[in-house]
Design a protein around this motif. Structure first.
Motif, short mmCIF file in Angstrom:
data_model
loop_
_atom_site.label_atom_id
_atom_site.label_comp_id
_atom_site.label_asym_id
_atom_site.label_seq_id
_atom_site.Cartn_x
_atom_site.Cartn_y
_atom_site.Cartn_z
N GLY A 370 38.62 52.51 50.85
CA GLY A 370 37.28 52.22 50.35
C GLY A 370 37.30 51.61 48.96
N LEU A 371 38.14 52.13 48.09
CA LEU A 371 38.23 51.58 46.73
C LEU A 371 38.76 50.15 46.75
CD1 LEU A 371 39.65 54.73 44.90
CD2 LEU A 371 37.39 53.70 44.55
N ALA A 372 39.75 49.89 47.61
CA ALA A 372 40.30 48.53 47.69
C ALA A 372 39.27 47.55 48.24
CB ALA A 372 41.56 48.55 48.56
N GLN A 373 38.55 47.96 49.29
CA GLN A 373 37.56 47.06 49.88
C GLN A 373 36.38 46.84 48.93
OE1 GLN A 373 36.80 48.95 53.68
NE2 GLN A 373 38.41 47.77 54.70
N THR A 374 35.99 47.86 48.20
CA THR A 374 34.89 47.72 47.25
C THR A 374 35.27 46.76 46.13
OG1 THR A 374 34.11 49.96 47.72
CG2 THR A 374 33.35 48.96 45.68
N ALA A 375 36.51 46.87 45.64
CA ALA A 375 36.95 45.96 44.58
C ALA A 375 36.94 44.51 45.05
CB ALA A 375 38.35 46.36 44.11
N LEU A 376 37.38 44.28 46.29
CA LEU A 376 37.38 42.92 46.83
C LEU A 376 35.96 42.40 47.02
CD1 LEU A 376 38.65 40.41 48.07
CD2 LEU A 376 38.80 41.63 50.24
N LEU A 377 35.11 43.19 47.66
CA LEU A 377 33.75 42.73 47.94
C LEU A 377 32.97 42.51 46.65
CD1 LEU A 377 31.66 41.93 49.96
CD2 LEU A 377 31.12 44.34 50.34
N SER A 378 33.19 43.38 45.67
CA SER A 378 32.50 43.21 44.39
C SER A 378 32.92 41.90 43.71
CB SER A 378 32.82 44.40 43.48
OG SER A 378 32.16 44.27 42.23
N ALA A 379 34.20 41.55 43.82
CA ALA A 379 34.65 40.28 43.26
C ALA A 379 34.00 39.10 43.97
CB ALA A 379 36.17 40.19 43.34
N LEU A 380 33.76 39.25 45.27
CA LEU A 380 33.21 38.15 46.06
C LEU A 380 31.71 37.97 45.86
CD1 LEU A 380 35.13 38.71 49.43
CD2 LEU A 380 35.49 36.86 47.78
N VAL A 381 30.97 39.07 45.70
CA VAL A 381 29.51 38.94 45.69
C VAL A 381 28.87 39.34 44.36
CG1 VAL A 381 29.40 39.33 48.18
CG2 VAL A 381 29.07 41.27 46.62
N ALA A 382 29.61 40.02 43.49
CA ALA A 382 29.02 40.46 42.22
C ALA A 382 29.71 39.87 41.01
CB ALA A 382 29.05 41.99 42.15
N GLY A 383 30.73 39.04 41.23
CA GLY A 383 31.37 38.35 40.11
C GLY A 383 32.28 39.21 39.27
N THR A 384 32.71 40.37 39.76
CA THR A 384 33.64 41.21 39.01
C THR A 384 35.05 40.59 39.08
OG1 THR A 384 33.99 42.60 40.96
CG2 THR A 384 32.31 43.31 39.39
N PRO A 385 35.97 41.01 38.22
CA PRO A 385 37.31 40.40 38.22
C PRO A 385 38.01 40.53 39.56
CG PRO A 385 36.97 41.71 36.23
CD PRO A 385 35.80 41.99 37.12
N ALA A 386 38.84 39.55 39.86
CA ALA A 386 39.59 39.54 41.11
C ALA A 386 40.60 40.68 41.13
CB ALA A 386 40.30 38.21 41.28
N PRO A 387 40.69 41.43 42.22
CA PRO A 387 41.72 42.47 42.31
C PRO A 387 43.11 41.85 42.22
CG PRO A 387 40.08 42.72 44.06
CD PRO A 387 39.85 41.40 43.42
N GLU A 388 44.05 42.64 41.73
CA GLU A 388 45.41 42.14 41.53
C GLU A 388 46.04 41.72 42.86
OE1 GLU A 388 49.64 43.68 39.56
OE2 GLU A 388 47.86 44.95 39.52
N GLY A 389 46.73 40.60 42.82
CA GLY A 389 47.49 40.14 43.98
C GLY A 389 46.77 39.15 44.87
N PHE A 390 45.46 38.97 44.69
CA PHE A 390 44.71 38.03 45.52
C PHE A 390 44.79 36.62 44.94
CE2 PHE A 390 42.74 41.87 47.15
CZ PHE A 390 42.52 41.56 48.48
N ASP A 391 44.72 35.65 45.81
CA ASP A 391 44.68 34.24 45.43
C ASP A 391 43.29 33.94 44.88
OD1 ASP A 391 44.31 31.42 45.47
OD2 ASP A 391 45.88 31.19 46.96
N ARG A 392 43.21 33.64 43.58
CA ARG A 392 41.90 33.44 42.96
C ARG A 392 41.17 32.21 43.51
NH1 ARG A 392 41.30 36.44 38.17
NH2 ARG A 392 43.15 37.67 37.68
N VAL A 393 41.92 31.19 43.87
CA VAL A 393 41.29 29.99 44.43
C VAL A 393 40.64 30.33 45.76
CG1 VAL A 393 41.70 27.67 45.33
CG2 VAL A 393 42.85 28.43 43.24
#
Length: 500
Positions: A370-393
């Motif tokens: 849940g924490l991992a999915q929340t961090a990803l979704l927040s980066a996608l829809v709320a503009g929070t920093p990208a979780p470590e290890g993801f391709d920012r592009v």
């Protein structure tokens, strides 16, 4: 598995055309768009002709960290019963995150997002699917999805992940060959390898759809013709197994009925090509058999016996907890029962602390996911920093795609808004979406978008603002209060005057 034949996704925009298609054996309908008590007349007529109707869900979020929502499961079950469906289908995806499990605001993606192919995610998905299976009156099949991005640290290939999922739960598989193509272009994954690793005896049916490529990224749009590479993957699948059913998906940009019929014919040809290739391979194997074949088969049976789906016996097969089964020896005659149970890897009677520990681990696993999915979704829809290890592009591409789809769907369910706002609708909605992550469904999103415009005194055109306010009032009640300083000052002055 029941043979379905050739099908097409039923949509209101092509309902009349689908009814006139002579070679359509079955249709699939988006479950969330259907009222079980009042199905469309077109579906009633199709059912009366003997056409099978399968509900296809998009909102369960079986790959999410939380257990499936009872209300959504009940709704899916009601639609299966109302349509007399032989099965229902959903997706291997998560669609929301946050909430009580992570002590964070609830976020909705409005789209199917990929599940990490890890042991943790697989354990959660298996349990969620078992919950769904228990609640549904017919078998469940789950679909592989298309992905614009991949999770870091994945432990399994797509084929391995799906094999273990089917092996541990008995769930059927809905294989989307267009999504295999998407993941080939976007992630470099080999569709032939995925097909080779799949438990094809669990196949329920196949999806085929079109898309488009932009800047090296394939978008699974369901709004374009089916490309040749997708038909090639379908032929490869059909050379390995006869699919019980194949269905054409088209959600937007609908062509003339004749083009849809030509696409269905091309799909049928691709399946036939695969069958012909399979027959040719079988004949070639027969011609090359030698006198020593029996000895070879004997050696193969000893060394490489398989479990019936092309995997070596005992390899890849797991217990319910996701661990390879232990080899068990027969207990000694005087061996206590509890010792024998431990040797078999099962909790013995009188060991409740083991069960409690396993439950605690399961909850911790859900929380980690849940924490991992929340961090990803927040980066996608709320503009929070990208979780470590993801391709920012790729995250940026996915974020833009989510916002664009959100604008499109709101325009579809509230078509008055683009009419009222004209050319200003899309830029206004995208600006709103940047600051307002979706926390409910699309209908609520449309209402909140209109309210935000009115509260800011927009649009500037007085007639458009009056029409927007009338639209909002008709659907929600009292007018939203403006937060502009001048309006707030006027309200305060009015209250003072009224008290005098």
């Amino acid at each position: 598995m029941q043979r379905l034949g050739t099908g097409i996704g039923w949509r209101p925009e092509i309902a009349d055309a689908v009814e006139r298609m002579p070679d359509v054996d079955w249709v699939e309908v988006v479950s969330e768009n259907l009222c079980p008590d009042h199905p469309p007349e077109s579906l009633k007529r199709l059912r009366a002709r003997g056409v099978t109707v399968v509900p296809h869900g998009v909102s369960l979020g079986l790959g999410g960290a939380e257990r499936p929502d009872e209300g959504r499961l009940t709704a899916l079950a009601e639609r299966a019963l109302a349509l007399g469906s032989p099965l229902v289908t959903e997706h291997i995806a998560f669609v929301r995150a946050g909430g009580a499990l992570t002590a964070s605001p609830r976020l909705e993606a409005g789209h199917l997002l990929p599940v990490p192919r890890t042991r943790d995610a697989l354990d959660v998905l298996c349990e969620n699917i078992r919950v769904a299976q228990d609640a549904l009156p017919v078998p469940l099949a789950v679909e592989n999805i298309a992905a614009l991005l991949s999770w870091p640290g994945e432990e399994l290939t797509e084929g391995q992940f799906l094999y273990e999922l089917a092996d541990r739960t008995g769930v059927r598989l809905l294989i989307d060959v267009a999504n295999l193509h998407t993941n080939h272009v976007n992630q470099g994954e080999d569709p032939a390898r995925a097909l080779a690793e799949l438990p094809l005896e669990a196949l329920a049916y196949v999806h085929v759809a079109g898309g488009f490529e932009r800047d090296g990224v394939w978008h699974d749009s369901h709004a374009h013709p089916v490309p040749e590479p997708v038909l090639g993957i379908l032929s490869d699948l059909a050379s390995r197994v006869t699919p019980p059913g194949v269905l054409l998906e088209r959600d937007e940009n609908f062509p003339e009925p004749g083009e849809l019929e030509r696409e269905l014919a091309a799909i049928g040809k691709a399946v036939e090509l695969g069958r012909t290739a399979a027959v040719g391979r079988t004949a070639a194997v027969g011609r090359t058999a030698t006198v020593g074949r029996t000895a070879t088969v004997g050696r193969t049976a000893t060394v490489g016996r398989t479990d019936g789906v092309g995997h070596p016996a005992g390899i890849g097969r797991t217990t319910a907890g996701g661990r390879p089964p232990r080899a068990t020896a027969a207990p000694e005659a005087d061996e206590p029962e509890s010792a024998a149970a431990r040797k078999a890897g099962e909790p013995a009677a009188g060991e409740p602390e083991v069960i409690a520990a396993e439950s605690a681990v399961a909850e911790a696993t859900r929380q980690r996911l849940g924490l991992a999915q929340t961090a990803l979704l927040s980066a996608l829809v709320a503009g929070t920093p990208a979780p470590e290890g993801f391709d920012r592009v790729r995250l940026a591409v996915q974020a833009r795609a989510l916002a664009s789809k959100r604008a499109d769907v709101v325009a579809k369910i509230a078509p008055e808004l683009p009419v009222i706002l004209g050319a200003g609708y899309r830029p206004a909605f995208l600006a709103y979406a940047q600051a307002h992550p979706m926390s409910g469904g699309y209908r609520l999103d449309a209402m909140e978008f209109a309210a935000s415009l009115l509260s800011a005194g927009e649009p500037d055109d007085r007639e458009a603002r009056r029409a927007l306010r009338a639209w909002w009032l008709e659907r929600s009640g009292p007018a939203p209060r403006s937060h502009r300083p001048a309006v707030r000052a006027a309200r305060a002055a009015r209250r003072v005057l009224l008290r005098r």
